[in-house]
Design a protein around this motif. Structure first.
Motif, short mmCIF file in Angstrom:
data_model
loop_
_atom_site.label_atom_id
_atom_site.label_comp_id
_atom_site.label_asym_id
_atom_site.label_seq_id
_atom_site.Cartn_x
_atom_site.Cartn_y
_atom_site.Cartn_z
N VAL A 102 18.45 7.65 11.93
CA VAL A 102 17.25 7.06 11.77
C VAL A 102 17.31 5.65 12.08
CG1 VAL A 102 15.46 6.54 10.07
CG2 VAL A 102 16.39 8.65 10.24
N GLN A 103 18.41 4.93 11.82
CA GLN A 103 18.58 3.45 12.17
C GLN A 103 18.56 3.47 13.59
OE1 GLN A 103 18.63 0.83 10.16
NE2 GLN A 103 19.99 -0.86 10.96
N GLY A 104 19.46 4.11 14.29
CA GLY A 104 19.76 4.00 15.63
C GLY A 104 19.17 4.86 16.80
N SER A 105 18.80 5.88 16.45
CA SER A 105 18.17 6.71 17.53
C SER A 105 16.72 6.94 17.23
CB SER A 105 18.73 8.15 17.30
OG SER A 105 19.89 8.33 17.95
N ILE A 133 17.53 -3.04 7.71
CA ILE A 133 17.51 -1.51 7.84
C ILE A 133 16.18 -1.46 8.34
CG2 ILE A 133 17.32 0.59 6.42
CD1 ILE A 133 20.02 -0.57 6.37
N GLY A 134 16.01 -0.31 9.11
CA GLY A 134 14.84 0.27 9.80
C GLY A 134 14.31 1.53 9.40
N CYS A 135 13.20 1.82 9.53
CA CYS A 135 12.71 3.37 9.34
C CYS A 135 11.81 3.57 10.38
CB CYS A 135 12.07 3.37 8.23
SG CYS A 135 10.48 2.41 7.71
N ILE A 175 14.00 1.23 1.30
CA ILE A 175 15.00 -0.21 1.49
C ILE A 175 14.61 -0.92 2.87
CG2 ILE A 175 16.64 0.63 -0.42
CD1 ILE A 175 18.52 1.08 2.10
N ALA A 176 13.80 -0.33 3.59
CA ALA A 176 13.76 -0.83 5.10
C ALA A 176 13.28 -2.07 4.91
CB ALA A 176 12.79 0.38 5.95
N ASP A 177 13.76 -3.02 5.94
CA ASP A 177 13.34 -4.34 6.21
C ASP A 177 12.13 -4.32 7.42
OD1 ASP A 177 15.36 -6.02 4.75
OD2 ASP A 177 16.79 -4.66 5.87
N VAL A 178 12.32 -3.26 8.16
CA VAL A 178 11.36 -3.01 9.46
C VAL A 178 11.03 -1.71 9.59
CG1 VAL A 178 13.09 -3.27 10.96
CG2 VAL A 178 10.81 -3.74 11.65
N GLY A 179 9.80 -1.58 9.88
CA GLY A 179 9.27 -0.30 10.10
C GLY A 179 8.64 -0.10 11.56
N VAL A 180 9.00 1.02 12.29
CA VAL A 180 8.29 1.07 13.43
C VAL A 180 7.50 2.32 13.13
CG1 VAL A 180 8.45 2.29 15.80
CG2 VAL A 180 10.38 0.67 15.01
N VAL A 181 5.90 1.81 13.14
CA VAL A 181 5.02 2.57 12.72
C VAL A 181 3.95 3.10 13.69
CG1 VAL A 181 2.96 2.63 11.16
CG2 VAL A 181 5.06 1.46 10.48
N TRP A 182 3.52 4.14 13.90
CA TRP A 182 2.62 4.74 15.03
C TRP A 182 1.42 5.13 14.43
CZ3 TRP A 182 5.10 4.67 19.61
CH2 TRP A 182 6.40 4.55 19.31
N ALA A 183 0.32 4.42 15.09
CA ALA A 183 -0.87 4.70 14.66
C ALA A 183 -1.90 4.89 15.90
CB ALA A 183 -1.44 3.18 14.07
N ARG A 184 -3.04 5.43 15.50
CA ARG A 184 -3.87 5.95 16.57
C ARG A 184 -4.95 4.54 16.78
NH1 ARG A 184 -5.65 10.24 18.60
NH2 ARG A 184 -4.41 11.65 17.29
N VAL A 193 5.83 -2.62 15.37
CA VAL A 193 7.21 -3.23 14.55
C VAL A 193 6.54 -3.93 13.52
CG1 VAL A 193 8.94 -4.52 14.57
CG2 VAL A 193 8.27 -3.45 16.59
N VAL A 194 6.71 -3.42 12.28
CA VAL A 194 6.11 -3.68 10.98
C VAL A 194 7.22 -4.27 10.05
CG1 VAL A 194 4.71 -3.25 9.03
CG2 VAL A 194 4.54 -2.18 11.45
N PRO A 195 7.44 -5.59 9.60
CA PRO A 195 8.07 -6.04 8.69
C PRO A 195 7.72 -5.63 7.45
CG PRO A 195 7.51 -7.83 10.18
CD PRO A 195 6.48 -6.77 10.67
N MET A 196 8.45 -5.05 6.64
CA MET A 196 8.16 -4.31 5.44
C MET A 196 7.73 -5.08 4.27
SD MET A 196 8.10 -1.24 6.46
CE MET A 196 8.11 0.02 4.97
N ASP A 197 7.71 -6.42 4.31
CA ASP A 197 7.43 -7.19 3.46
C ASP A 197 5.82 -7.82 3.87
OD1 ASP A 197 8.04 -9.13 5.28
OD2 ASP A 197 9.27 -10.23 4.15
N THR A 198 5.30 -7.37 4.93
CA THR A 198 3.94 -7.87 5.10
C THR A 198 2.91 -7.34 4.08
OG1 THR A 198 4.79 -7.48 7.57
CG2 THR A 198 2.23 -7.64 6.79
#
Length: 391
Positions: A102-105, A133-135, A175-184, A193-198
């Motif tokens: 999940v982190q890398g791929s 850490i990413g999600c 525990i993620a620091d950043v998330g790649v979030v998909w939205a319509r 690219v969403v910093p998870m502390d936003t």
């Protein structure tokens, strides 16, 4: 004296199909699992915990995070080397391989493939080191196999974007620091690219799992999350972008599932030659040998399939439907191997003293995530017939 046994993957001398460098990478990851994961993973699984940040830093030191990507602190390893690493990681536990893949791929690959130079410089080196850490936020509570129906929305407000919605079953989310979030959006599906502390982002860990317990899984809630225009992944346009990330991650699963199967088979083989019933070892009975032989054949077939797909990937010729063949076959066969191994161990097969039931439970999740068996059957069917049977 116990009879001499042969490791399941030695039967066809499959190591001869690997380069010396590939064998060395595999050995390093296997040693890491022996030293750092295997002594503790049964407890992590039972307790539903994982020292993910600590492990990520150790994995980062070895170059395992985003190892098949190039630049930005990534190792630039081959697809086969990455696959072998996934095999050894999942031989430890599917949750360990999930942390890495999940982190890398997913998260790193999405930024590496579709992100701006600023996004790459900001996140990829820290993620490769395991310091961030990413999600990957695609799946939703009501939309798993059908991501095109996602309910999460992103709307423009001046120069900013505002996101509302929710994502479910997201590995690393708690525990993620950043998330790649998909939205319509009004222009179709886009990635952010969403910093998870936003402000407006919240996560909750999913508890009471019967599978992948040594993995941190969570729900992401997006409530009026305001992001600058620069948060959008500039090269990610349409649903094809997140699906290409899934294809990247599925290649790791094709290999990883074999690791769980191998660990089960090696455990069952060692048990069968030492456990005595009716005056002789279990391995001396024809039914037991038939099980061991059939499982070994399927494991080697799956390995050859994974290796072929890895070589295609390294040649730049791997197609999504080919990855579907690998994911469908190898996870399905790995789960059957785990179940058969459990029968050889008898009552001990359900004990946490042995890894078999843990692997079997984990593979129930691997069977479903990143494309159920039915989805991959339809991908293959569409390629064969030219007809779309998804709806």
């Amino acid at each position: 004296m116990s009879p001499r046994t042969s490791a399941p993957l030695e039967l066809l001398d499959l190591d001869s199909a690997l380069s010396e460098e590939e064998r060395q990478i595999r050995a390093v990851v296997r040693q890491l699992m022996d030293e750092r994961v295997r002594p503790h993973v049964a407890d992590w699984y039972e307790q539903g915990q994982l020292p993910a940040r600590e492990l990520a830093r150790e994995f980062g030191k070895l170059g395992l995070l985003g190892m098949h990507l190039s630049g930005y602190g990534c190792a630039g390893a081959s697809a086969v080397a990455y696959g072998l690493a996934c095999l050894e990681l999942e031989a430890g536990d599917s949750g360990i391989r999930s942390l890495v893949s999940v982190q890398g791929s997913l998260a790193m690959y999405a930024i590496w493939r579709f992100g701006s130079e600023e996004q790459k410089q900001r996140w990829l080196p820290a993620m490769a080191d395991g310091e961030a850490i990413g999600c990957f936020g695609l799946t939703e509570p009501d939309h798993g196999s059908d991501p095109a129906s996602m309910a999460t929305r992103a709307r423009r407000d001046g120069d900013d974007w505002v996101l509302d919605g929710g994502k479910m079953w997201i590995t690393n989310a708690p525990i993620a620091d950043v998330g790649v979030v998909w939205a319509r959006t009004e222009d179709g599906v886009r990635g952010f690219v969403v910093p998870m502390d936003t402000t407006g982002v919240s996560t909750q860990e999913i508890r009471h799992k019967m599978s992948l317990r040594a993995s941190l899984t969570g729900e992401i809630v997006l409530d009026g999350v305001r992001l600058p225009a620069a948060a959008q992944l500039p090269e990610a346009v349409g649903l094809k972008a997140p699906l290409s990330c899934l294809t990247e991650a599925r290649h790791g699963i094709v290999w990883g599932a074999l690791g769980a199967a191998r660990d089960c088979l090696e455990t069952a083989l060692a048990y069968a030659v030492t456990r005595t019933q009716f005056g002789r070892p279990l391995a001396g009975f024809q039914l037991t040998q038939a099980k061991l032989a059939d499982m070994t054949v399927e494991l080697q077939k799956g390995y050859l399939l994974a290796l072929h797909l890895g070589r295609l990937a390294d040649a730049g010729r791997l197609r999504p439907e080919q990855v579907s063949v690998g994911k469908l076959n190898n996870v399905r066969e790995a789960l059957e191997i785990a179940r058969q191994c459990r029968t050889i161990l008898g009552a001990n097969g359900i004990s946490g003293e042995y890894p078999v039931m843990r692997h079997a439970n984990n593979l129930e999740s691997v069977l479903t995530y990143e494309g159920t068996s039915e989805i991959h059957q339809l991908v293959i069917g569409q390629r064969l017939t030219g007809l779309n049977a998804f709806a």
